[in-house]
Design a protein around this motif. Sequence first.
Motif, PDB file in Angstrom:
ATOM      1  N   LEU A 261       0.833  -1.210   0.000  1.00  0.00           N
ATOM      2  CA  LEU A 261       0.000   0.000   0.000  1.00  0.00           C
ATOM      3  C   LEU A 261       0.865   1.256   0.000  1.00  0.00           C
ATOM      4  O   LEU A 261       0.606   2.213  -0.726  1.00  0.00           O
ATOM      5  CB  LEU A 261      -0.899  -0.018   1.243  1.00  0.00           C
ATOM      6  N   MET A 262       1.914   1.217   0.817  1.00  0.00           N
ATOM      7  CA  MET A 262       2.673   2.452   1.081  1.00  0.00           C
ATOM      8  C   MET A 262       3.656   2.804  -0.029  1.00  0.00           C
ATOM      9  O   MET A 262       3.752   3.967  -0.438  1.00  0.00           O
ATOM     10  CB  MET A 262       3.430   2.272   2.405  1.00  0.00           C
ATOM     11  N   VAL A 263       4.396   1.811  -0.520  1.00  0.00           N
ATOM     12  CA  VAL A 263       5.477   2.115  -1.475  1.00  0.00           C
ATOM     13  C   VAL A 263       4.962   2.794  -2.751  1.00  0.00           C
ATOM     14  O   VAL A 263       5.557   3.781  -3.197  1.00  0.00           O
ATOM     15  CB  VAL A 263       6.314   0.848  -1.777  1.00  0.00           C
ATOM     16  N   PRO A 264       3.854   2.306  -3.355  1.00  0.00           N
ATOM     17  CA  PRO A 264       3.381   3.014  -4.553  1.00  0.00           C
ATOM     18  C   PRO A 264       3.099   4.502  -4.288  1.00  0.00           C
ATOM     19  O   PRO A 264       3.361   5.345  -5.144  1.00  0.00           O
ATOM     20  CB  PRO A 264       2.092   2.268  -4.922  1.00  0.00           C
ATOM     21  N   HIS A 265       2.588   4.821  -3.091  1.00  0.00           N
ATOM     22  CA  HIS A 265       2.320   6.234  -2.766  1.00  0.00           C
ATOM     23  C   HIS A 265       3.615   7.028  -2.688  1.00  0.00           C
ATOM     24  O   HIS A 265       3.689   8.170  -3.158  1.00  0.00           O
ATOM     25  CB  HIS A 265       1.559   6.325  -1.440  1.00  0.00           C
ATOM     26  N   LEU A 266       4.644   6.417  -2.083  1.00  0.00           N
ATOM     27  CA  LEU A 266       5.940   7.120  -1.976  1.00  0.00           C
ATOM     28  C   LEU A 266       6.594   7.214  -3.359  1.00  0.00           C
ATOM     29  O   LEU A 266       7.172   8.249  -3.717  1.00  0.00           O
ATOM     30  CB  LEU A 266       6.854   6.369  -1.001  1.00  0.00           C
ATOM     31  N   ALA A 267       6.469   6.132  -4.152  1.00  0.00           N
ATOM     32  CA  ALA A 267       7.106   6.102  -5.477  1.00  0.00           C
ATOM     33  C   ALA A 267       6.457   7.119  -6.419  1.00  0.00           C
ATOM     34  O   ALA A 267       7.113   7.680  -7.287  1.00  0.00           O
ATOM     35  CB  ALA A 267       6.994   4.702  -6.067  1.00  0.00           C
ATOM     36  N   ARG A 268       5.173   7.358  -6.201  1.00  0.00           N
ATOM     37  CA  ARG A 268       4.448   8.280  -7.079  1.00  0.00           C
ATOM     38  C   ARG A 268       5.000   9.704  -6.993  1.00  0.00           C
ATOM     39  O   ARG A 268       4.856  10.492  -7.913  1.00  0.00           O
ATOM     40  CB  ARG A 268       2.965   8.249  -6.707  1.00  0.00           C
ATOM     41  N   ILE A 310       5.457  -6.159  11.846  1.00  0.00           N
ATOM     42  CA  ILE A 310       5.032  -5.234  12.900  1.00  0.00           C
ATOM     43  C   ILE A 310       5.745  -3.898  12.712  1.00  0.00           C
ATOM     44  O   ILE A 310       5.154  -2.824  12.866  1.00  0.00           O
ATOM     45  CB  ILE A 310       5.318  -5.840  14.291  1.00  0.00           C
ATOM     46  N   VAL A 311       7.016  -3.965  12.340  1.00  0.00           N
ATOM     47  CA  VAL A 311       7.778  -2.720  12.143  1.00  0.00           C
ATOM     48  C   VAL A 311       7.245  -1.953  10.939  1.00  0.00           C
ATOM     49  O   VAL A 311       7.074  -0.729  11.007  1.00  0.00           O
ATOM     50  CB  VAL A 311       9.282  -3.017  11.958  1.00  0.00           C
ATOM     51  N   THR A 312       6.953  -2.649   9.843  1.00  0.00           N
ATOM     52  CA  THR A 312       6.445  -1.931   8.660  1.00  0.00           C
ATOM     53  C   THR A 312       5.116  -1.252   8.981  1.00  0.00           C
ATOM     54  O   THR A 312       4.856  -0.138   8.538  1.00  0.00           O
ATOM     55  CB  THR A 312       6.256  -2.872   7.448  1.00  0.00           C
ATOM     56  N   ALA A 313       4.278  -1.916   9.761  1.00  0.00           N
ATOM     57  CA  ALA A 313       2.997  -1.315  10.125  1.00  0.00           C
ATOM     58  C   ALA A 313       3.193  -0.164  11.110  1.00  0.00           C
ATOM     59  O   ALA A 313       2.596   0.906  10.977  1.00  0.00           O
ATOM     60  CB  ALA A 313       2.075  -2.369  10.725  1.00  0.00           C
ATOM     61  N   PHE A 314       4.086  -0.377  12.093  1.00  0.00           N
ATOM     62  CA  PHE A 314       4.294   0.603  13.160  1.00  0.00           C
ATOM     63  C   PHE A 314       4.956   1.882  12.629  1.00  0.00           C
ATOM     64  O   PHE A 314       4.564   2.994  12.982  1.00  0.00           O
ATOM     65  CB  PHE A 314       5.165  -0.034  14.244  1.00  0.00           C
ATOM     66  N   LEU A 315       5.962   1.700  11.773  1.00  0.00           N
ATOM     67  CA  LEU A 315       6.672   2.873  11.237  1.00  0.00           C
ATOM     68  C   LEU A 315       6.042   3.348   9.930  1.00  0.00           C
ATOM     69  O   LEU A 315       6.020   4.539   9.643  1.00  0.00           O
ATOM     70  CB  LEU A 315       8.150   2.533  10.986  1.00  0.00           C
ATOM     71  N   GLY A 316       5.543   2.402   9.146  1.00  0.00           N
ATOM     72  CA  GLY A 316       5.030   2.744   7.817  1.00  0.00           C
ATOM     73  C   GLY A 316       3.806   3.629   7.860  1.00  0.00           C
ATOM     74  O   GLY A 316       3.687   4.561   7.054  1.00  0.00           O
ATOM     75  N   PRO A 318       2.712   5.980  10.137  1.00  0.00           N
ATOM     76  CA  PRO A 318       3.045   7.396  10.348  1.00  0.00           C
ATOM     77  C   PRO A 318       3.824   8.014   9.183  1.00  0.00           C
ATOM     78  O   PRO A 318       3.578   9.171   8.824  1.00  0.00           O
ATOM     79  CB  PRO A 318       3.912   7.362  11.617  1.00  0.00           C
ATOM     80  N   VAL A 319       4.741   7.232   8.582  1.00  0.00           N
ATOM     81  CA  VAL A 319       5.523   7.771   7.463  1.00  0.00           C
ATOM     82  C   VAL A 319       4.605   8.119   6.288  1.00  0.00           C
ATOM     83  O   VAL A 319       4.727   9.180   5.662  1.00  0.00           O
ATOM     84  CB  VAL A 319       6.614   6.762   7.016  1.00  0.00           C
ATOM     85  N   LEU A 320       3.641   7.228   6.016  1.00  0.00           N
ATOM     86  CA  LEU A 320       2.717   7.474   4.911  1.00  0.00           C
ATOM     87  C   LEU A 320       1.853   8.711   5.191  1.00  0.00           C
ATOM     88  O   LEU A 320       1.668   9.570   4.323  1.00  0.00           O
ATOM     89  CB  LEU A 320       1.831   6.240   4.695  1.00  0.00           C
ATOM     90  N   ILE A 321       1.366   8.808   6.428  1.00  0.00           N
ATOM     91  CA  ILE A 321       0.534   9.977   6.785  1.00  0.00           C
ATOM     92  C   ILE A 321       1.361  11.256   6.647  1.00  0.00           C
ATOM     93  O   ILE A 321       0.904  12.263   6.101  1.00  0.00           O
ATOM     94  CB  ILE A 321      -0.014   9.820   8.225  1.00  0.00           C
ATOM     95  N   TRP A 322       2.613  11.185   7.119  1.00  0.00           N
ATOM     96  CA  TRP A 322       3.495  12.362   7.004  1.00  0.00           C
ATOM     97  C   TRP A 322       3.708  12.744   5.537  1.00  0.00           C
ATOM     98  O   TRP A 322       3.600  13.919   5.170  1.00  0.00           O
ATOM     99  CB  TRP A 322       4.846  12.056   7.666  1.00  0.00           C
ATOM    100  N   ALA A 323       3.958  11.733   4.700  1.00  0.00           N
ATOM    101  CA  ALA A 323       4.231  12.013   3.281  1.00  0.00           C
ATOM    102  C   ALA A 323       3.013  12.640   2.616  1.00  0.00           C
ATOM    103  O   ALA A 323       3.133  13.596   1.846  1.00  0.00           O
ATOM    104  CB  ALA A 323       4.626  10.722   2.574  1.00  0.00           C
ATOM    105  N   VAL A 324       1.828  12.106   2.929  1.00  0.00           N
ATOM    106  CA  VAL A 324       0.606  12.627   2.315  1.00  0.00           C
ATOM    107  C   VAL A 324       0.329  14.050   2.798  1.00  0.00           C
ATOM    108  O   VAL A 324      -0.032  14.941   2.025  1.00  0.00           O
ATOM    109  CB  VAL A 324      -0.588  11.686   2.619  1.00  0.00           C
ATOM    110  N   ARG A 325       0.552  14.286   4.102  1.00  0.00           N
ATOM    111  CA  ARG A 325       0.312  15.634   4.647  1.00  0.00           C
ATOM    112  C   ARG A 325       1.340  16.631   4.120  1.00  0.00           C
ATOM    113  O   ARG A 325       1.028  17.789   3.845  1.00  0.00           O
ATOM    114  CB  ARG A 325       0.378  15.601   6.183  1.00  0.00           C
ATOM    115  N   ARG A 326       2.581  16.163   3.987  1.00  0.00           N
ATOM    116  CA  ARG A 326       3.663  17.073   3.596  1.00  0.00           C
ATOM    117  C   ARG A 326       3.597  17.413   2.109  1.00  0.00           C
ATOM    118  O   ARG A 326       3.768  18.544   1.708  1.00  0.00           O
ATOM    119  CB  ARG A 326       5.007  16.402   3.938  1.00  0.00           C
TER     120      ARG A 326
END
Lengths: 332, 334
Positions: A261-268, A310-316, A318-326
């Motif tokens: 879910l997350m990587v395509p959003h970051l790659a975009r 667990i780490v990808t969910a725990f860190l991923g 917030p990182v995705l939310i930050w990227a979308v907000r930023r």
Amino acid sequence: MNTTRRGRGTRVVLLAAALVLLIGVAVISVGIGAHTVAPAEVVRALLAYDGSGDHTVVRDVRVPRAVLAVGAGAALAVAGTLVQVLSRNPLAEPGVLGVTAGAGFAITLGSALGLAAAPAAELGLAVAGAVAAAVLVYSVGRRSPLRLVLTGVALSAVLAGVSLGLRLLMPTVFDRYRFWAVGSLAGREQAPTTLPMVAIGLAVVGALLLSRQLNAVTLGDNVAHTLGANVARVRLSALVIITVLAGAATAVAGPILFVGLMVPHLARRAAGASVPWLTAFAAVLGPVLLLVADVASRVLLPTGEVPVAIVTAFLGGPVLIWAVRRYGTVPL
Amino acid sequence: MSIVRSPRLAGALVLALAVATGCGSGSGDTGAAPEGKAETRVFKADNGDITIPVSPKRVVATGYAVPALLEADAPLVGISTWKRGLPLMTAEDLATYEKLAKVAGESAAETNYEAIAEAQPDLIVIGVPKPVLADIDLARLEKVAPVVAIGPNVPSAWRDLSRKQADAAGALSKFDATRGEYQTKAESIKKKYADVLPKLKLAHVGAYGEVAKGNFQREFNGSWGTNVAQDAGANYYGQVKVKGGGGRDVSEYPSIEELPTALAEADGISYSVNADGSVPPNVKYVLDSELWKNLPAVKAGKTYPFRYTEAATYQAAMKTLDAVDQAFAPLLTK
């Protein structure tokens, strides 16, 4: 024209930078672990292996694990990209096509029947379950992306329910499943992963080759037809590739849901709306994300490792939310 | 038409009436009993000082108390399932186990309170580890019969605890005879290996590592895999890096990467296997590792598979002693 050339140049530079980043985190992944190995010894283990304890740790435990992270990361990220493009849904990830639930159900059923005793058997069951689920989803929902996603979600719910019922009735099945259900890269170095990794490599190449035609499909079925794309064939090919990628990744590492879910959003951010570039960036950033998460999983807690899912969910998250907000979102 | 058609329901109603009217056990610690009531005594358990019958007639046992009270021929009327101990039971105890009503599952959370009430016990012996005791609603059970919780804190504590459980159930005579038999056997094996075992620095790989976390279980003195072998004269060197309470005081879970450093000094390495001799997946993960194959003890061929490492009673531990004797036998020929 000028703008296109500049855009392509920037993307090439960004992709090269991502590749350098990938090599960097791979080196860190091979250098860090529960057992301290000096950096010079790590290099010697790779270039002049002498069979010592340190060299065996690097060559037989850490390198296979890093390779697994690269393969699983690329597979999940590319599969996620294709699913989002195919379904025109930015919230889609490989699991919505029922592939993960299919693998999980096969593991549960296999455990109940006593077929999942060895890692190789577990791997075979996961692949078979993923393929069976994908075939069923495609045969019912092939007419439209929405129908495809709805069928996948419905099948996932059914398989998850039946799996849960079996696990509640049979505690030994629950025991076996709970170890598989939390996606992890640890303890997988002895599993026969060569075949799944080759399958992932071929499927990533296939995705890159298919991405130009998927570019046309994103414009709508009529436009795609006008541009000469065979929509039904492209859709079927994409589904086969998604199944191979997600099925193989789930088989070797268990369910790691957030990467797709997350990587395509970051790659975009770097690729824009170009499917070929998006696929290429996902194939590099997926491994980067999973390697970073895997290193973090080894060092986060002093008491021992945390499963990488667990780490990808725990860190991923917030990182995705930050990227979308930023940076905001980039449309499909 | 009878109001109460089911004997079980009738029993439960009688029991409920008995609870409601407060006619459970309850005399003081002197043992004197009012007319018509069973003689009682005060028993020290994990859940406090409990007044129990001196000679209970209907006992319910759960967890580690199941094998202990089966062996001690206690008057059991209900037990929890105890699948892990089945390969260790004698044919007679296994037949009794199969016949008895199952009032709880393998875990404390699977306690069936209604089934316990239906069994109409005059004593309930809970044999779960102390940290797990919170999963059981003791107050609800205490409405049925006096409850004594006697659970292990460290694996090797089964020796004292099984005696305490047999004592509570008024079944000490057979227990003491079995214990004597075990001690004689252990002493004989100890003498047999007196020239070789005490000289060895041993390490043990247990069956509770987690492959999904890439770790293995190392057991030290006093743990499941080692405590019976210790009675035969074995010594497991070292101790855990950080004591985590209970079983984690005597065993730890290092990463597979730490295998060479953790076991480098071992002269010999024992490991837990299933009752049929097959290697459990978590141990196989270690045995199949290249790191294992490079260990000095492994290269020297000094590895010893132990069966029956789950023993928690003297009768069962005699099987473990035989298995330890069988595993260490090559030491006498080298």
